[in-house]
Design an enzyme around this catalytic site. Structure first.
Site, PDB file in Angstrom:
ATOM      1  N   LYS A 151      -7.912   5.804  -8.385  1.00  0.00           N
ATOM      2  CA  LYS A 151      -6.637   4.739  -8.697  1.00  0.00           C
ATOM      3  C   LYS A 151      -7.139   3.932  -9.608  1.00  0.00           C
ATOM      4  CE  LYS A 151      -3.387   4.139  -6.440  1.00  0.00           C
ATOM      5  NZ  LYS A 151      -3.899   4.417  -4.496  1.00  0.00           N
ATOM      6  N   ARG A 203     -16.739   0.154   0.989  1.00  0.00           N
ATOM      7  CA  ARG A 203     -15.990  -0.439  -0.507  1.00  0.00           C
ATOM      8  C   ARG A 203     -15.849  -1.551   0.533  1.00  0.00           C
ATOM      9  NH1 ARG A 203     -10.046   1.029  -3.312  1.00  0.00           N
ATOM     10  NH2 ARG A 203      -9.279   0.066  -1.407  1.00  0.00           N
TER      11      ARG A 203
HETATM   12  P1  AMP Z   1      -3.465  -1.534  -3.659  1.00  0.00           P
HETATM   13  O1  AMP Z   1      -4.180  -1.767  -3.735  1.00  0.00           O
HETATM   14  O2  AMP Z   1      -2.445  -0.678  -4.552  1.00  0.00           O
HETATM   15  O3  AMP Z   1      -4.133  -0.348  -1.924  1.00  0.00           O
HETATM   16  O4  AMP Z   1      -2.285  -1.887  -2.636  1.00  0.00           O
HETATM   17  C1  AMP Z   1      -2.683  -2.854  -0.598  1.00  0.00           C
HETATM   18  C2  AMP Z   1      -2.038  -3.196  -0.189  1.00  0.00           C
HETATM   19  O5  AMP Z   1      -0.391  -3.699  -1.037  1.00  0.00           O
HETATM   20  C3  AMP Z   1      -0.649  -1.638   0.294  1.00  0.00           C
HETATM   21  O6  AMP Z   1      -1.686  -1.718   1.432  1.00  0.00           O
HETATM   22  C4  AMP Z   1       0.281  -2.712   0.893  1.00  0.00           C
HETATM   23  O7  AMP Z   1       0.035  -3.040   1.630  1.00  0.00           O
HETATM   24  C5  AMP Z   1       0.875  -3.294  -0.222  1.00  0.00           C
HETATM   25  N1  AMP Z   1       1.484  -2.621  -1.764  1.00  0.00           N
HETATM   26  C6  AMP Z   1       0.903  -2.874  -2.837  1.00  0.00           C
HETATM   27  N2  AMP Z   1       1.894  -1.777  -3.256  1.00  0.00           N
HETATM   28  C7  AMP Z   1       2.354  -1.963  -2.763  1.00  0.00           C
HETATM   29  C8  AMP Z   1       3.471  -1.123  -2.753  1.00  0.00           C
HETATM   30  N3  AMP Z   1       4.561  -0.421  -4.270  1.00  0.00           N
HETATM   31  N4  AMP Z   1       4.891  -1.041  -1.859  1.00  0.00           N
HETATM   32  C9  AMP Z   1       4.612  -1.905  -0.726  1.00  0.00           C
HETATM   33  N5  AMP Z   1       3.469  -2.287   0.035  1.00  0.00           N
HETATM   34  C10 AMP Z   1       2.424  -2.498  -1.430  1.00  0.00           C
END
Ligand code: AMP
Length: 188
Positions: free
Chosen positions: A14, A130
């Site tokens: 993403k 990663r």
């Molecule tokens: P990401 O960088 O998108 O993989 O997000 C890392 C972590 O941030 C996730 O594993 C969640 O713990 C938290 N997080 C990010 N976006 C959300 C969301 N929309 N809802 C809930 N937790 C989120």
């Protein structure tokens, strides 16, 4: 003007594809994960709370996440002027429902949900790789497996939600960055 959600499991690409899409379509980027990691490094109160979920591979509660997203959209005029790519939001059905209302209230709508589809074995391999460089507290095997489980249970149902809305674009997420980007552009 385009408003896009980039959707997929952790490790589906993403972030990488968002960078390309931002350049191609001049979009404003909102990554909720990056936003939360910014709070963790700045040691804010929100950062401390977020870290207690993130480091365990759990999701931040919906109510809090929805407020954060609403504030971010309202603080950033570029969202309305240029269009937005949402990366990491929504992650649950209540978040998707709240997003729909939030956009409607602002005279906007999501045009497309770009779903990067990658088999689980490949996701695990990418995330472990990663983790060797990212320094992220959630890129270790135990947390990776937890995040994939959370994705299957809480986030994957959004595929069906957006298919019913007629805006889900399934993208084969295997191949080179260029090949995948090409598929996305064709689908838009
Ligand atoms: P990401 O960088 O998108 O993989 O997000 C890392 C972590 O941030 C996730 O594993 C969640 O713990 C938290 N997080 C990010 N976006 C959300 C969301 N929309 N809802 C809930 N937790 C989120």
């Amino acid at each position: 003007m385009l408003n896009i959600i980039i959707f997929g499991a952790p490790g589906s690409g993403k972030g990488t594809q968002s960078e390309r899409l931002i350049e191609r379509y001049n979009l404003h980027h909102i990554s909720t994960g990056e936003l939360l990691r910014g709070h963790i490094s700045a040691k804010t109160e929100l950062g401390q709370l977020a870290d207690s979920y993130i480091s365990k591979g759990q999701l931040i509660p919906d109510g809090l996440m929805i407020d954060i997203l609403g504030d971010t959209i309202d603080r950033e005029p570029a969202v309305k002027e240029r269009g937005v790519i949402l990366d990491g939001f929504p992650r649950t059905i209540p978040q998707a429902e709240a997003l729909k209302k939030l956009m409607e209230d602002r005279g906007m709508k999501i045009d497309a949900v770009v779903g990067l589809e990658v088999p689980e074995e490949e996701l695990i391999e990418r995330l472990i790789k990663r983790g060797e460089q990212s320094g992220r507290s959630d890129d270790n095997l135990e947390t990776i497996l937890k995040r994939l489980e959370v994705y299957q249970k809480q986030t994957y149902p959004l595929r069906d939600f957006y298919e019913k809305e007629g805006i889900y674009k399934a993208i084969d997420g295997l191949g080179t960055v260029d090949e995948i980007f090409d598929r996305i552009c064709k689908s838009l």
